[in-house]
Design a protein around this motif. Structure first.
Motif, PDB file in Angstrom:
ATOM      1  N   GLU A 202       0.821  -1.216   0.000  1.00 23.44           N
ATOM      2  CA  GLU A 202       0.000   0.000   0.000  1.00 23.44           C
ATOM      3  C   GLU A 202       0.852   1.262   0.000  1.00 23.44           C
ATOM      4  OE1 GLU A 202      -3.117  -0.017  -0.596  1.00 23.44           O
ATOM      5  OE2 GLU A 202      -3.192  -2.202  -0.563  1.00 23.44           O
ATOM      6  N   LYS A 203       1.910   1.281   0.798  1.00 21.09           N
ATOM      7  CA  LYS A 203       2.778   2.459   0.822  1.00 21.09           C
ATOM      8  C   LYS A 203       3.607   2.568  -0.453  1.00 21.09           C
ATOM      9  CE  LYS A 203       3.035   3.272   5.778  1.00 21.09           C
ATOM     10  NZ  LYS A 203       3.905   3.448   6.971  1.00 21.09           N
ATOM     11  N   ALA A 204       3.944   1.432  -1.030  1.00 15.93           N
ATOM     12  CA  ALA A 204       4.647   1.458  -2.314  1.00 15.93           C
ATOM     13  C   ALA A 204       3.758   2.082  -3.384  1.00 15.93           C
ATOM     14  CB  ALA A 204       5.053   0.042  -2.722  1.00 15.93           C
ATOM     15  N   TYR A 205       2.456   1.790  -3.327  1.00 13.92           N
ATOM     16  CA  TYR A 205       1.522   2.374  -4.288  1.00 13.92           C
ATOM     17  C   TYR A 205       1.396   3.889  -4.086  1.00 13.92           C
ATOM     18  CZ  TYR A 205       0.054  -2.510  -4.867  1.00 13.92           C
ATOM     19  OH  TYR A 205       0.028  -3.862  -5.102  1.00 13.92           O
ATOM     20  N   LEU A 206       1.506   4.340  -2.833  1.00 20.84           N
ATOM     21  CA  LEU A 206       1.449   5.784  -2.559  1.00 20.84           C
ATOM     22  C   LEU A 206       2.650   6.494  -3.192  1.00 20.84           C
ATOM     23  CD1 LEU A 206       0.350   5.899   1.207  1.00 20.84           C
ATOM     24  CD2 LEU A 206      -1.035   6.450  -0.812  1.00 20.84           C
ATOM     25  N   VAL A 207       3.825   5.879  -3.076  1.00 18.48           N
ATOM     26  CA  VAL A 207       5.018   6.452  -3.705  1.00 18.48           C
ATOM     27  C   VAL A 207       4.852   6.469  -5.219  1.00 18.48           C
ATOM     28  CG1 VAL A 207       7.509   6.230  -4.002  1.00 18.48           C
ATOM     29  CG2 VAL A 207       6.478   5.662  -1.803  1.00 18.48           C
ATOM     30  N   ASP A 208       4.320   5.390  -5.765  1.00 18.33           N
ATOM     31  CA  ASP A 208       4.106   5.298  -7.208  1.00 18.33           C
ATOM     32  C   ASP A 208       3.123   6.363  -7.680  1.00 18.33           C
ATOM     33  OD1 ASP A 208       4.230   4.107  -9.844  1.00 18.33           O
ATOM     34  OD2 ASP A 208       2.307   3.173  -9.427  1.00 18.33           O
ATOM     35  N   ALA A 209       2.044   6.573  -6.927  1.00 17.25           N
ATOM     36  CA  ALA A 209       1.048   7.583  -7.291  1.00 17.25           C
ATOM     37  C   ALA A 209       1.655   8.983  -7.253  1.00 17.25           C
ATOM     38  CB  ALA A 209      -0.147   7.506  -6.337  1.00 17.25           C
ATOM     39  N   ASP A 210       2.506   9.232  -6.257  1.00 13.72           N
ATOM     40  CA  ASP A 210       3.181  10.533  -6.171  1.00 13.72           C
ATOM     41  C   ASP A 210       4.122  10.729  -7.349  1.00 13.72           C
ATOM     42  OD1 ASP A 210       5.285  12.546  -5.189  1.00 13.72           O
ATOM     43  OD2 ASP A 210       3.809  12.604  -3.579  1.00 13.72           O
ATOM     44  N   MET A 211       4.753   9.643  -7.758  1.00 19.51           N
ATOM     45  CA  MET A 211       5.669   9.685  -8.894  1.00 19.51           C
ATOM     46  C   MET A 211       4.911  10.035 -10.180  1.00 19.51           C
ATOM     47  SD  MET A 211       8.595   6.880  -9.745  1.00 19.51           S
ATOM     48  CE  MET A 211       7.454   5.506  -9.696  1.00 19.51           C
ATOM     49  N   VAL A 212       3.759   9.406 -10.373  1.00 19.04           N
ATOM     50  CA  VAL A 212       2.937   9.689 -11.553  1.00 19.04           C
ATOM     51  C   VAL A 212       2.446  11.135 -11.527  1.00 19.04           C
ATOM     52  CG1 VAL A 212       0.776   9.122 -12.721  1.00 19.04           C
ATOM     53  CG2 VAL A 212       2.218   7.291 -11.828  1.00 19.04           C
ATOM     54  N   GLU A 213       2.049  11.600 -10.350  1.00 14.93           N
ATOM     55  CA  GLU A 213       1.573  12.982 -10.198  1.00 14.93           C
ATOM     56  C   GLU A 213       2.658  13.988 -10.552  1.00 14.93           C
ATOM     57  OE1 GLU A 213       0.909  15.500  -6.319  1.00 14.93           O
ATOM     58  OE2 GLU A 213      -0.798  14.157  -6.562  1.00 14.93           O
ATOM     59  N   SER A 214       3.907  13.634 -10.269  1.00 12.92           N
ATOM     60  CA  SER A 214       5.035  14.524 -10.561  1.00 12.92           C
ATOM     61  C   SER A 214       5.518  14.413 -12.002  1.00 12.92           C
ATOM     62  CB  SER A 214       6.205  14.221  -9.611  1.00 12.92           C
ATOM     63  OG  SER A 214       5.836  14.449  -8.267  1.00 12.92           O
ATOM     64  N   GLY A 215       4.861  13.546 -12.788  1.00 18.94           N
ATOM     65  CA  GLY A 215       5.246  13.405 -14.190  1.00 18.94           C
ATOM     66  C   GLY A 215       6.482  12.569 -14.401  1.00 18.94           C
ATOM     67  N   ILE A 216       6.844  11.742 -13.419  1.00 18.59           N
ATOM     68  CA  ILE A 216       8.020  10.876 -13.520  1.00 18.59           C
ATOM     69  C   ILE A 216       7.587   9.515 -14.059  1.00 18.59           C
ATOM     70  CG2 ILE A 216       9.942   9.820 -12.292  1.00 18.59           C
ATOM     71  CD1 ILE A 216      10.054  12.857 -12.333  1.00 18.59           C
ATOM     72  N   VAL A 217       8.234   9.044 -15.108  1.00 19.30           N
ATOM     73  CA  VAL A 217       7.892   7.764 -15.728  1.00 19.30           C
ATOM     74  C   VAL A 217       8.758   6.660 -15.123  1.00 19.30           C
ATOM     75  CG1 VAL A 217       7.754   6.459 -17.882  1.00 19.30           C
ATOM     76  CG2 VAL A 217       7.220   8.906 -17.867  1.00 19.30           C
ATOM     77  N   ALA A 218       8.112   5.672 -14.532  1.00 19.70           N
ATOM     78  CA  ALA A 218       8.833   4.539 -13.938  1.00 19.70           C
ATOM     79  C   ALA A 218       9.463   3.684 -15.036  1.00 19.70           C
ATOM     80  CB  ALA A 218       7.874   3.693 -13.106  1.00 19.70           C
ATOM     81  N   GLU A 219      10.651   3.170 -14.759  1.00 18.90           N
ATOM     82  CA  GLU A 219      11.338   2.287 -15.691  1.00 18.90           C
ATOM     83  C   GLU A 219      11.286   0.852 -15.160  1.00 18.90           C
ATOM     84  OE1 GLU A 219      15.197   3.982 -16.331  1.00 18.90           O
ATOM     85  OE2 GLU A 219      14.385   5.791 -17.289  1.00 18.90           O
ATOM     86  N   GLU A 220      11.979  -0.059 -15.829  1.00 17.03           N
ATOM     87  CA  GLU A 220      11.839  -1.465 -15.462  1.00 17.03           C
ATOM     88  C   GLU A 220      12.147  -1.760 -13.996  1.00 17.03           C
ATOM     89  OE1 GLU A 220      13.171  -5.995 -16.729  1.00 17.03           O
ATOM     90  OE2 GLU A 220      14.007  -4.299 -17.813  1.00 17.03           O
ATOM     91  N   PRO A 221      13.232  -1.240 -13.394  1.00 16.35           N
ATOM     92  CA  PRO A 221      13.497  -1.584 -11.983  1.00 16.35           C
ATOM     93  C   PRO A 221      12.337  -1.224 -11.063  1.00 16.35           C
ATOM     94  CG  PRO A 221      15.432  -0.582 -12.974  1.00 16.35           C
ATOM     95  CD  PRO A 221      14.320  -0.417 -13.966  1.00 16.35           C
ATOM     96  N   GLU A 222      11.753  -0.048 -11.268  1.00 13.72           N
ATOM     97  CA  GLU A 222      10.639   0.386 -10.421  1.00 13.72           C
ATOM     98  C   GLU A 222       9.390  -0.457 -10.673  1.00 13.72           C
ATOM     99  OE1 GLU A 222      13.736   3.036 -10.777  1.00 13.72           O
ATOM    100  OE2 GLU A 222      12.358   2.657 -12.437  1.00 13.72           O
ATOM    101  N   LEU A 223       9.075  -0.690 -11.953  1.00 15.53           N
ATOM    102  CA  LEU A 223       7.895  -1.482 -12.294  1.00 15.53           C
ATOM    103  C   LEU A 223       8.058  -2.932 -11.845  1.00 15.53           C
ATOM    104  CD1 LEU A 223       7.130  -0.094 -15.869  1.00 15.53           C
ATOM    105  CD2 LEU A 223       5.870   0.374 -13.772  1.00 15.53           C
ATOM    106  N   SER A 224       9.269  -3.448 -11.949  1.00 11.31           N
ATOM    107  CA  SER A 224       9.532  -4.814 -11.518  1.00 11.31           C
ATOM    108  C   SER A 224       9.327  -4.960 -10.014  1.00 11.31           C
ATOM    109  CB  SER A 224      10.954  -5.219 -11.902  1.00 11.31           C
ATOM    110  OG  SER A 224      11.214  -6.561 -11.567  1.00 11.31           O
ATOM    111  N   ALA A 225       9.796  -3.974  -9.250  1.00 10.57           N
ATOM    112  CA  ALA A 225       9.617  -4.009  -7.794  1.00 10.57           C
ATOM    113  C   ALA A 225       8.140  -3.919  -7.428  1.00 10.57           C
ATOM    114  CB  ALA A 225      10.395  -2.868  -7.145  1.00 10.57           C
ATOM    115  N   LEU A 226       7.401  -3.047  -8.118  1.00 10.41           N
ATOM    116  CA  LEU A 226       5.964  -2.923  -7.871  1.00 10.41           C
ATOM    117  C   LEU A 226       5.223  -4.201  -8.249  1.00 10.41           C
ATOM    118  CD1 LEU A 226       5.390   0.714  -9.174  1.00 10.41           C
ATOM    119  CD2 LEU A 226       4.930  -0.071  -6.843  1.00 10.41           C
ATOM    120  N   LEU A 227       5.648  -4.826  -9.336  1.00 12.41           N
ATOM    121  CA  LEU A 227       5.015  -6.069  -9.765  1.00 12.41           C
ATOM    122  C   LEU A 227       5.242  -7.171  -8.731  1.00 12.41           C
ATOM    123  CD1 LEU A 227       3.518  -7.670 -11.973  1.00 12.41           C
ATOM    124  CD2 LEU A 227       5.741  -8.155 -13.007  1.00 12.41           C
ATOM    125  N   GLU A 228       6.464  -7.270  -8.237  1.00 11.96           N
ATOM    126  CA  GLU A 228       6.777  -8.331  -7.278  1.00 11.96           C
ATOM    127  C   GLU A 228       5.998  -8.159  -5.980  1.00 11.96           C
ATOM    128  OE1 GLU A 228      10.671 -10.759  -5.712  1.00 11.96           O
ATOM    129  OE2 GLU A 228      10.908  -8.619  -6.161  1.00 11.96           O
TER     130      GLU A 228
END
Length: 396
Positions: A202-228
């Motif tokens: 849940e907290k990882a999703y909050l960081v991800d949402a903040d990242m999207v709000e800031s216009g930052i595009v996640a790359e494979e390492p970030e997406l892989s960690a979120l997927l796992e």
């Protein structure tokens, strides 16, 4: 060894210099005050007892650079640069301690070099040296009222993550944004990876949402960690969403990411989820609106997935299942963004009135499926412009 250290970030929380950073209002006030302070290289003549005045002579840029190069501050920066190249945090901290004893004034570059070294290495043979001293260096920077930048906050967040405190790393990220410092992808990594490592989806999703709000595009390492973390938490909706983001962002994935994907589809849980009935029309519309290859309707069907390695042939057909891959086009939103960017670029390159007139003509006579660039057609197969080639295309 860790038991001997002060509690995580207690040195900051106990300090009246640190507490303002934890309040957005006070943080802006404190850091704005620091912004108004600047250092100008000046040469001063000794004050005469008779004259009682001071003459100030402004140095040239070259002279200022030379003066800084030869100054104790310049010498310290060169030493820290060498330590940074070698990754030698122990030696860098020795230079830092010596400089403080001599009263050398450290600036942002000095502190950032030190924080970077402390954040990436604990110094072989000195367990937790970088972690322990990094906190002290950051506190001293705040005491000296040196204004931090993105690199400062990112390195401090890395220290927090190394101390297994992703909450503090996320708090530092928020404070960086509160003082109008734009974060980068690397700024989010300590908090995001920290929460994912802890299994706190849940907290990882909050960081991800903040990242999207800031216009930052996640790359494979970030997406892989979120997927796992989503797979482990059995968050099927998030797994579905992240798989789509991987599909739309990357051309291929690494072996480690592929392993996470396979683990999901081989799991008992993945076999249990999925709709038994669905609206075929909505699926088709979703494929058309999504650019092909992805319908966006969630998991369809139930039962075990078949996972196997295969190789698609030249016609785009999978020999394992016999299905042909769908040609993927950009989706409507991406098309709209592309058109807006193209229009903006055209208005910058050409006379705005001409392009607006062209847009009006398109609205009256369109829509068109394709646009032919007459200039490129006229210059095709030769060095001289050919009107006949343009006319042939126009008549087709």
């Amino acid at each position: 060894m860790m038991a001997r250290l002060a509690p995580p970030f207690s040195i900051f929380r106990q300090s009246h210099y640190w507490r303002p950073l934890l309040s957005s209002h006070n943080a802006k006030r404190t850091l704005t005050a620091a912004t108004n302070f600047s250092i100008t290289s000046l040469a001063r003549t000794p004050k005469s007892r008779d004259e009682g005045t001071t003459t100030i002579v402004k140095l040239s840029s070259k002279a200022r650079r030379k003066a800084f190069y030869e100054s104790p501050e310049g010498v310290l920066l060169r030493k820290l640069n060498e330590c940074s190249k070698d990754g030698n945090v122990a030696q860098a901290l020795c230079h830092y301690d010596e400089a403080r004893k001599l009263g050398v004034l450290l600036n942002l570059d000095h502190y950032n070099k030190l924080l970077y070294l402390c954040s990436i290495e604990s110094a072989a043979g000195f367990p937790n040296l970088g972690l322990k001293r990094g906190f002290e260096v950051f506190q001293q920077m705040l005491n000296d009222r040196v204004q931090p930048n993105e690199a400062t906050f990112t390195n401090a967040a890395r220290l927090a993550a190394a101390n297994e405190d992703p909450d503090m790393a996320f708090e530092l990220l928020k404070q960086m944004k509160n003082v109008a410092i734009a974060p980068k992808l690397r700024s989010y990594e300590p908090a995001l990876f920290g929460f994912c490592k802890r299994g706190d989806a849940e907290k990882a999703y909050l960081v991800d949402a903040d990242m999207v709000e800031s216009g930052i595009v996640a790359e494979e390492p970030e997406l892989s960690a979120l997927l796992e973390v989503s797979v482990n938490a059995k968050k099927e909706d998030k797994v579905y969403d992240i798989l789509h983001r991987l599909r739309s962002t990357l051309r291929q994935v690494s072996e480690s990411t592929l392993g996470i994907v396979e683990d999901w589809f081989n799991s008992e849980y993945a076999a249990k989820i999925g709709k038994e009935k669905w609206d075929v029309k909505k699926v088709r519309e979703g494929i058309a609106q999504g650019g092909g290859g992805w319908h966006g309707q969630g998991w369809l069907g139930s039962g075990r997935w078949k996972v196997a390695n295969t190789q698609v042939n030249e016609d785009g057909v999978c020999p394992l299942c016999g299905e042909k891959l769908v040609s993927i086009d950009i989706d409507p939103k991406e098309t709209e963004n592309f058109a807006a960017s193209l229009s903006k670029l055209a208005c910058q390159k050409e006379a705005k009135a001409n392009f607006v007139h062209f847009q009006t003509w398109l609205e009256q006579h369109g829509p068109f499926d394709a646009v032919v660039d007459g200039a490129n057609v006229g210059l095709a197969n030769g060095h001289n412009f050919s009107f006949s080639q343009v006319l042939v295309i126009c008549c087709c």
